[in-house]
Design an enzyme around this catalytic site. Structure first.
Site, PDB file in Angstrom:
ATOM      1  CD  GLU A 250      -3.036  -1.027   0.340  1.00  0.00           C
ATOM      2  OE1 GLU A 250      -3.091  -0.013  -0.401  1.00  0.00           O
ATOM      3  OE2 GLU A 250      -3.855  -1.944   0.304  1.00  0.00           O
ATOM      4  CB  CYS A 284      -2.237   6.679   1.903  1.00  0.00           C
ATOM      5  SG  CYS A 284      -3.583   5.750   2.622  1.00  0.00           S
TER       6      CYS A 284
HETATM    7  P1  NAD Z   1       8.271   5.431   4.551  1.00  0.00           P
HETATM    8  O1  NAD Z   1       8.243   4.597   3.323  1.00  0.00           O
HETATM    9  O2  NAD Z   1       9.332   6.437   4.709  1.00  0.00           O
HETATM   10  O3  NAD Z   1       8.380   4.491   5.844  1.00  0.00           O
HETATM   11  C1  NAD Z   1       7.450   3.479   6.089  1.00  0.00           C
HETATM   12  C2  NAD Z   1       8.121   2.376   6.902  1.00  0.00           C
HETATM   13  O4  NAD Z   1       9.110   1.723   6.129  1.00  0.00           O
HETATM   14  C3  NAD Z   1       8.788   2.837   8.180  1.00  0.00           C
HETATM   15  O5  NAD Z   1       8.433   1.909   9.202  1.00  0.00           O
HETATM   16  C4  NAD Z   1      10.268   2.732   7.837  1.00  0.00           C
HETATM   17  O6  NAD Z   1      11.084   2.474   8.960  1.00  0.00           O
HETATM   18  C5  NAD Z   1      10.295   1.552   6.915  1.00  0.00           C
HETATM   19  N1  NAD Z   1      11.428   1.495   6.005  1.00  0.00           N
HETATM   20  C6  NAD Z   1      12.167   2.526   5.519  1.00  0.00           C
HETATM   21  N2  NAD Z   1      13.088   2.070   4.648  1.00  0.00           N
HETATM   22  C7  NAD Z   1      12.916   0.726   4.578  1.00  0.00           C
HETATM   23  C8  NAD Z   1      13.543  -0.305   3.821  1.00  0.00           C
HETATM   24  N3  NAD Z   1      14.526  -0.045   2.965  1.00  0.00           N
HETATM   25  N4  NAD Z   1      13.095  -1.575   3.973  1.00  0.00           N
HETATM   26  C9  NAD Z   1      12.081  -1.847   4.805  1.00  0.00           C
HETATM   27  N5  NAD Z   1      11.459  -0.910   5.559  1.00  0.00           N
HETATM   28  C10 NAD Z   1      11.884   0.357   5.441  1.00  0.00           C
HETATM   29  O7  NAD Z   1       6.806   6.073   4.638  1.00  0.00           O
HETATM   30  P2  NAD Z   1       6.251   7.146   5.689  1.00  0.00           P
HETATM   31  O8  NAD Z   1       6.914   8.452   5.402  1.00  0.00           O
HETATM   32  O9  NAD Z   1       6.300   6.576   7.064  1.00  0.00           O
HETATM   33  O10 NAD Z   1       4.705   7.240   5.268  1.00  0.00           O
HETATM   34  C11 NAD Z   1       4.217   8.140   4.342  1.00  0.00           C
HETATM   35  C12 NAD Z   1       3.969   7.449   3.015  1.00  0.00           C
HETATM   36  O11 NAD Z   1       3.130   6.309   3.217  1.00  0.00           O
HETATM   37  C13 NAD Z   1       3.218   8.320   2.040  1.00  0.00           C
HETATM   38  O12 NAD Z   1       3.784   8.167   0.744  1.00  0.00           O
HETATM   39  C14 NAD Z   1       1.808   7.742   2.037  1.00  0.00           C
HETATM   40  O13 NAD Z   1       1.069   7.968   0.860  1.00  0.00           O
HETATM   41  C15 NAD Z   1       2.078   6.296   2.257  1.00  0.00           C
HETATM   42  N6  NAD Z   1       0.908   5.621   2.817  1.00  0.00           N
HETATM   43  C16 NAD Z   1       0.219   4.752   2.022  1.00  0.00           C
HETATM   44  C17 NAD Z   1      -0.936   4.143   2.503  1.00  0.00           C
HETATM   45  C18 NAD Z   1      -1.734   3.201   1.658  1.00  0.00           C
HETATM   46  O14 NAD Z   1      -2.628   2.537   2.176  1.00  0.00           O
HETATM   47  N7  NAD Z   1      -1.454   3.082   0.379  1.00  0.00           N
HETATM   48  C19 NAD Z   1      -1.362   4.418   3.807  1.00  0.00           C
HETATM   49  C20 NAD Z   1      -0.615   5.302   4.591  1.00  0.00           C
HETATM   50  C21 NAD Z   1       0.523   5.893   4.087  1.00  0.00           C
END
Ligand code: NAD
Length: 476
Positions: A250, A284
């Protein structure tokens, strides 16, 4: 399998005491004030290994229970959330920033128990694909094993429940890696759920990116459910490849809303507003670009400006507020830079766009930007904050083309007083969900997932349950 009776915390400090770090820890600060909320453990990849081993050991007995027995536990977990609802909401508000009131912290905690109960209630029968008298074949959905869940900071509790509830219902155990910005909310939620669940089904490992990376390549993890940015989703696809993990991704969105020329602007203004500004735009599937026809442009802009003026922003613990701060400095900077760039391009700021740099907290005012081009970065990039660009169109075909012009497609919406006309437009929009006369209205019964680079795999409903199982065909 037995569980402890659910305990009810009286305050958010009681919850913090339950999750107090044993070893290394770091401070977590309130985005509204900068003050410390509590300390989060700094878990390592060794902690992850231990959690995965314990979850693997617990899985066979859990997977052997019937759906009815597992659903019973999910309902007990929902009871435990309800018994702790107010302290959970206060902790969430302090850590994430979102107000208690409005569609925010209490709403999020309420959604957690609602999702647990809905996920417990779905019927999941085998799919009979052939039954012609000679042959019989059906698809059954067996447990996958251990699910690894990685989450973002915007709806930390609710998104964790979206991952936990169907994983457990399907007989899997789960290791959750919350965002490093909002670990306390997820650790506290995990502690509350674990009061109602058998031991070792659910682990929360409060680590950073390194732990997320280790989880997505871990040989003891069978599936990764990831919610977060598209860039991280791509990294997870790469790191999960060697173990051929199942993935539900997602990812980021930049949802378009198209207003048709037959609406009453006053009648839709409040739903448009919340479609865009729920959780102060940090959602999101929020409305992030609004396309409005010439004939109604000024009326829609005026109605949104009026609505914005009625929605107080401030510290989330104040019951009057319905909008809060950005959760972190990095996100604040993204929003501020995109609005500054829009201003310098000549776009017209209708309200907001003038943050008080000296005030404490990451508050960015509710901002509406008119007369802006479709290729402006405030339109083309995911702002993930309280700034909505309103793009004018003359020809509906151009609006549809602009809505489809990006490489993401999570949600979208069409606004019209003619449902048949709205459905025709909706069918042409490249997005996983197109809402009509609403935006972002997720529902545990209705599958949700992204098109294009907003991800793949469905969550919620029976389709979501199937995504947490291994399909097995029995043919006779
Ligand atoms: P992010 O991708 O920076 O981080 C999300 C998670 O991934 C964190 O727990 C982080 O520690 C982890 N992470 C970071 N690098 C990683 C790697 N290389 N491997 C595995 N895990 C890793 O996202 P964010 O800034 O926390 O959230 C905002 C984003 O999330 C926005 O783009 C938003 O649109 C999206 N989002 C999508 C949905 C959906 O349902 N599609 C819902 C909520 C948020």
């Amino acid at each position: 399998m037995s569980t402890q009776p659910a305990t009810a915390a009286a305050t958010y400090q009681d919850l913090l005491a339950r999750i107090a770090p044993q070893g290394e820890s770091r401070p977590i600060n309130d985005p509204a004030t900068g003050q410390e909320v509590g300390r989060a453990p700094v878990h390592t990849t060794a902690d992850l290994d231990a959690a995965v081993s314990a979850a693997r050991a617990a899985q066979p007995a859990w997977g052997a229970l019937s759906h009815a027995e597992r659903s019973d536990y999910l309902n007990r977990a929902a009871d435990a959330v309800e018994a702790n609802a107010e302290p959970l909401a206060e902790l969430l508000s302090r850590e994430q920033g979102k107000p208690l009131n409005g569609p925010n912290a209490r709403f999020e905690v309420g959604a957690c128990s609602a999702w647990l109960r809905a996920t417990a209630a779905f019927e999941l029968d085998p799919d009979v694909v052939v039954d012609d008298g000679d042959s019989h074949a059906a698809i059954h959905y067996r447990p996958l094993g251990v699910v690894g869940a990685i989450g973002p900071w915007n709806w930390p509790m609710m998104i964790s429940i979206w991952q936990i509830a169907p994983s457990l219902r399907m007989g899997n155990t789960i290791v959750v890696k919350p965002s490093e910005y909002t670990p306390l909310s997820v650790l506290a939620l995990g502690a509350v759920l674990n009061d109602a669940l058998p031991a070792d089904l659910l682990h929360v490992v409060s680590g950073g990116r390194d732990v997320g990376e280790a989880l997505s390549s871990h040989p003891g993890i069978d599936k990764v459910m990831f919610t977060g940015s598209t860039a991280t989703g791509k990294a997870i696809i790469r790191s999960s490849a060697d173990t051929v993990k199942r993935l539900t991704l997602e990812l980021g969105g930049n949802d378009a809303g198209i207003v048709l020329d037959d609406v009453d602007p006053q009648a839709i203004a409040e739903d448009l507003f919340w479609g865009a500004f729920i959780n102060t735009g940090q959602t999101c599937a929020a409305l992030k670009r609004l396309y409005v026809p010439d004939a109604l442009y000024d009326q829609v802009c005026d109605a949104l400006v009026e609505m914005a003026a009625k929605m107080p922003m401030g510290n989330g613990l104040d019951e009057a507020n319905v909008l809060g701060p950005l959760q972190n400095q990095a996100q604040y900077d993204i929003v501020a830079q995109l609005v500054e760039a829009a201003k310098s391009s000549g776009a017209r700021v209708l309200t907001g766009g003038n943050p008080d740099a000296d005030a404490p907290g990451y508050f960015y005012p509710t901002t509406l930007v008119a007369d802006i081009d479709n290729d402006n970065p405030l339109v083309a990039e995911e702002q993930f904050g309280p700034a909505l660009p309103i793009i004018r169109y003359t020809d509906l075909e151009d609006a549809i083309a602009m809505a489809n012009s990006l490489d993401v497609g999570l949600g979208a919406s069409v606004w019209s007083s003619d449902p048949a006309r709205a459905r025709k437009v909706a069918a042409r929009i490249e997005a996983g969900t197109v809402w009509i006369n609403k935006h972002g209205a997720v529902d545990p019964r209705i599958p949700f997932g992204g098109a294009k680079q907003s991800g793949y795999g469905l969550e919620f409903g029976v389709a979501g349950l199937k995504g947490l199982g291994t399909p097995q065909v029995i043919a006779e």
